[in-house]
Scaffold this motif. Structure first.
Motif, PDB file in Angstrom:
ATOM      1  N   ASP A 102     -13.464 -22.938  -7.755  1.00 17.85           N
ATOM      2  CA  ASP A 102     -14.465 -22.304  -8.624  1.00 17.85           C
ATOM      3  C   ASP A 102     -15.333 -23.382  -9.284  1.00 17.85           C
ATOM      4  O   ASP A 102     -16.561 -23.431  -9.102  1.00 17.85           O
ATOM      5  CB  ASP A 102     -13.753 -21.426  -9.667  1.00 17.85           C
ATOM      6  N   ILE A 103     -14.683 -24.282 -10.009  1.00 16.06           N
ATOM      7  CA  ILE A 103     -15.471 -25.296 -10.726  1.00 16.06           C
ATOM      8  C   ILE A 103     -16.129 -26.281  -9.749  1.00 16.06           C
ATOM      9  O   ILE A 103     -17.275 -26.706  -9.949  1.00 16.06           O
ATOM     10  CB  ILE A 103     -14.645 -26.012 -11.825  1.00 16.06           C
ATOM     11  N   GLU A 149      -6.077 -21.485 -17.871  1.00 15.81           N
ATOM     12  CA  GLU A 149      -7.205 -21.624 -16.936  1.00 15.81           C
ATOM     13  C   GLU A 149      -8.390 -22.305 -17.614  1.00 15.81           C
ATOM     14  O   GLU A 149      -9.023 -23.208 -17.060  1.00 15.81           O
ATOM     15  CB  GLU A 149      -7.667 -20.241 -16.435  1.00 15.81           C
ATOM     16  N   THR A 150      -8.667 -21.848 -18.831  1.00 13.59           N
ATOM     17  CA  THR A 150      -9.841 -22.351 -19.544  1.00 13.59           C
ATOM     18  C   THR A 150      -9.652 -23.822 -19.926  1.00 13.59           C
ATOM     19  O   THR A 150     -10.579 -24.639 -19.776  1.00 13.59           O
ATOM     20  CB  THR A 150     -10.104 -21.471 -20.786  1.00 13.59           C
ATOM     21  N   TYR A 178      -7.722 -26.031 -18.440  1.00 21.54           N
ATOM     22  CA  TYR A 178      -7.795 -26.838 -17.215  1.00 21.54           C
ATOM     23  C   TYR A 178      -9.252 -27.044 -16.790  1.00 21.54           C
ATOM     24  O   TYR A 178      -9.667 -28.154 -16.453  1.00 21.54           O
ATOM     25  CB  TYR A 178      -7.028 -26.142 -16.077  1.00 21.54           C
ATOM     26  N   ASN A 179     -10.015 -25.962 -16.796  1.00 17.94           N
ATOM     27  CA  ASN A 179     -11.413 -26.092 -16.365  1.00 17.94           C
ATOM     28  C   ASN A 179     -12.226 -26.927 -17.349  1.00 17.94           C
ATOM     29  O   ASN A 179     -13.112 -27.692 -16.942  1.00 17.94           O
ATOM     30  CB  ASN A 179     -12.041 -24.702 -16.162  1.00 17.94           C
ATOM     31  N   GLY A 197      -9.351 -24.605  -8.223  1.00 19.27           N
ATOM     32  CA  GLY A 197     -10.322 -25.696  -8.335  1.00 19.27           C
ATOM     33  C   GLY A 197     -11.600 -25.455  -7.556  1.00 19.27           C
ATOM     34  O   GLY A 197     -12.639 -26.086  -7.811  1.00 19.27           O
ATOM     35  N   VAL A 202     -17.584 -20.176 -14.940  1.00 14.40           N
ATOM     36  CA  VAL A 202     -16.382 -20.653 -14.263  1.00 14.40           C
ATOM     37  C   VAL A 202     -15.190 -19.994 -14.958  1.00 14.40           C
ATOM     38  O   VAL A 202     -15.090 -20.030 -16.184  1.00 14.40           O
ATOM     39  CB  VAL A 202     -16.250 -22.191 -14.372  1.00 14.40           C
ATOM     40  N   ILE A 237      -8.650 -20.696 -12.256  1.00 13.12           N
ATOM     41  CA  ILE A 237      -8.004 -22.019 -12.247  1.00 13.12           C
ATOM     42  C   ILE A 237      -8.048 -22.621 -10.848  1.00 13.12           C
ATOM     43  O   ILE A 237      -7.820 -23.826 -10.669  1.00 13.12           O
ATOM     44  CB  ILE A 237      -6.556 -21.934 -12.782  1.00 13.12           C
ATOM     45  N   ALA A 270     -11.432 -30.447 -16.592  1.00 12.03           N
ATOM     46  CA  ALA A 270     -12.088 -30.865 -15.340  1.00 12.03           C
ATOM     47  C   ALA A 270     -13.567 -31.137 -15.590  1.00 12.03           C
ATOM     48  O   ALA A 270     -14.138 -32.116 -15.063  1.00 12.03           O
ATOM     49  CB  ALA A 270     -11.917 -29.786 -14.276  1.00 12.03           C
ATOM     50  N   ILE A 305     -17.289 -21.582 -19.584  1.00  7.05           N
ATOM     51  CA  ILE A 305     -15.911 -21.680 -19.079  1.00  7.05           C
ATOM     52  C   ILE A 305     -15.041 -20.755 -19.922  1.00  7.05           C
ATOM     53  O   ILE A 305     -14.951 -20.909 -21.144  1.00  7.05           O
ATOM     54  CB  ILE A 305     -15.388 -23.133 -19.178  1.00  7.05           C
TER      55      ILE A 305
END
Ligand code: F6P
Length: 547
Positions: A187-188, A213-214, A216-217, A185, A180, A183, A220, A151
């Protein structure tokens, strides 16, 4: 640092350009039987044919004078010894230290031997990679790890992704590596569909550990692990991090023993050689990762010591300046004739455009010349059926780098000969073009009437005299992949040095980040937006209505 226009070679090149304007490359070949041999240089597994350029020996002499006058020698020495050449952040620029030879004992930066830190981190990476592949590292339920998800975004994504893809033939088959970045969603979500939490490890790669972005991922991924049954207390068996901000990574919830360091003296887009390259090492094994570093190191040595007239990054950088600043070329295309290098233009795009997309000289004054061109490209032969039309007949001059291995990893009938033939025929066609007389004759030979000839022939004229470099290697290996990327890193530095800019900061990306936070707050809260421009107000309203 003065404007490059102050150099006598710059002024001489401006005059020389006029003398060269009507010169055809085909004439240069006709008048010099040795041209193909003399406009050639090689290093670290790559050979560069730069004979198909609008350049004669005088051009090259002047370009290399410009390189000298720009202070390239001291710039190279300064970078390699750790001077703070990234002046706006007061930092050394030492990606070369990440691939230094084992024989080098020390490289002192601000009182610290950075090679000790690099080697300790490589040992930590080796340990991690070994534990994953041997099955010693187990998920919370005792299962062997089958999937690693990286990520990260920008430099913490593109380099490792491109290299992992380039080295597909070297991949170990017990662990799949995924990336991934976005941001978005989707993608993940799409990646998670392929995975089982108890056999997955996430590597969160962020130099700053502050990238939206990182984070958030990563959040998640963590939430997904917990929803899939990973107990909170065991989450560390499923997460590792790479960051120069260990404190922030720990605060985020990363176990300290699973954090791999990196350093301020490595720029994000130059960081794939550090622990940011951990996904590569997992995918292909540590030995191949070392070979990648060796390839980059071989290019470093060449860049540092080869005379400029044989120096690949210098020649390619200088020719790029020739087209950007003396022929008004706005873009530069990279076209690898290799499926495994299909994503490489995206990495070099970031490397070059984030480095040289600048409008200030090192001293802060405004530039007087154009700086970095738009870098773009994609794999051949696919592009031939898409954008090559513009390369051949469009109104813009687009210098091209063709990149091709002589041998394929995947012999399928005679696909490789066809692929290679297409690569060569493109550079040939760009150079020779097709005259009106040739187009007319072609049509007559095909039985066209004179009326048809007059109507159609002008559309078939191809101006030619369009420049390209061809970079060849025996085969795409970890070594040659490393040296190829290092070549483009140094080419970027050469151009930045000629233009007198700092290639190692990236202040331009900040404003968008700040404004993004403000708009986000307006999207998710009730705010008074009446002070915003009418367009932004309407777009915010459209989003809110749709939720
Ligand atoms: O937004 C640009 C940038 O700062 C890049 O230079 C960098 O590679 C990327 O974001 C990711 O940054 P980080 O590794 O700190 O998450």
């Amino acid at each position: 640092m003065s404007s490059p226009t102050q150099h006598s070679a710059w002024q001489a090149l401006a005059q020389h350009q006029q003398a060269m304007a009507s010169v055809k490359m085909t004439e240069l070949f006709a008048n010099d039987a040795t041209r193909a041999e003399s406009f050639k240089a090689s290093a670290a597994g790559w050979s560069l044919d730069y004979s198909k350029n609008r350049a004669n020996t005088d051009t090259m002499k002047l370009l290399l004078q410009l390189v000298e006058q720009a202070g390239m020698k001291s710039a190279i020495t300064g970078m390699f010894k750790g001077d703070h050449i990234n002046n706006t952040e007061n930092r050394s620029v030492l990606h070369v230290a990440l691939r230094a030879s084992k024989a080098q004992e020390a490289l002192m930066v601000d009182g610290v031997n950075v090679l000790d830190e690099v080697r300790n981190t490589l040992a930590q990476m080796e340990n991690f990679v070994t534990q994953l592949h041997s099955g010693e590292w187990k998920g919370y339920s005792g299962k062997k790890i089958t999937d690693v998800v990286s990520i990260g975004i920008g430099g913490s994504y593109l380099g490792p992704k491109v290299v992992t893809e380039a080295l597909t033939p070297y991949k170990k088959d017990d662990i799949r590596v995924h990336f991934v970045a976005n941001i978005d969603g989707s993608d993940i979500t799409e990646k998670l569909k392929l995975l089982k939490a108890d056999s997955t490890v996430f590597i969160v790669s962020s130099k700053s550990f502050g990238t939206l972005e990182t984070l958030y991922n990563a959040n998640a991924a963590r939430a997904w692990c917990i929803a899939e049954g990973v107990p909170e207390a065991e989450i560390k068996k499923h997460f590792a991090a790479v960051s120069s901000n260990v404190e922030k990574a720990v605060k985020f919830g990363m176990a300290e023993e699973n954090i791999f360091p990196m350093w301020d003296w490595v720029g994000g887009r130059y960081s794939l050689w550090s622990a940011i390259g951990l996904p590569v090492a997992v995918a292909v094994g540590m030995n191949h990762f070392y070979e990648l570093l060796d390839g980059a190191h071989a290019m470093d040595e060449h860049f540092k010591s080869a005379p400029f007239e044989q120096n690949l990054p210098v020649i390619m950088g200088a020719l790029g300046v020739w087209y950007s600043n003396f022929h008004n070329a706005q873009t530069h295309a990279l076209i690898p004739y290799d499926h495994y290098l299909r994503a490489m233009p995206a990495h070099i795009q970031q490397l070059d455009m984030e480095s040289n997309g600048k409008a200030n000289l090192v001293d802060g004054s405004g530039v007087e010349t154009d700086t970095g061109p738009i870098i773009w490209g994609g794999a051949g032969t696919n592009g031939q059926h898409a954008y090559h039309q513009l390369l051949h007949q469009g109104t813009r001059l687009v210098p091209v780098d063709f990149i091709a291995p002589l041998k394929t990893h995947n012999p399928v009938a005679d696909h490789h000969a066809q692929l290679f033939a297409n690569c060569l025929s493109q550079s040939q066609a760009l150079m020779v073009g097709k005259s009106l007389a040739q187009a007319e004759q072609e049509l007559r030979d095909a039985g066209a009437t004179e009326e048809q000839v007059a109507a159609i022939a002008p559309h078939k004229v191809i101006p030619g005299n369009r420049p390209s470099n061809t970079l060849l290697t025996e085969q795409l290996t970890p070594f040659t992949t490393g040296s190829l990327i290092a070549l483009y890193e140094h080419r970027t530095f050469v151009q930045g040095t000629i233009w007198g800019i700092n290639s190692f900061d990236q202040w331009g990306v900040e404003l968008g980040k700040v404004l993004g936070t403000d708009i986000y707050n307006r999207l998710v809260n009730d705010t008074d937006n009446s002070q915003l421009d009418a367009s932004t107000q309407a777009l915010i309203a459209a989003f809110k209505t749709a939720q």
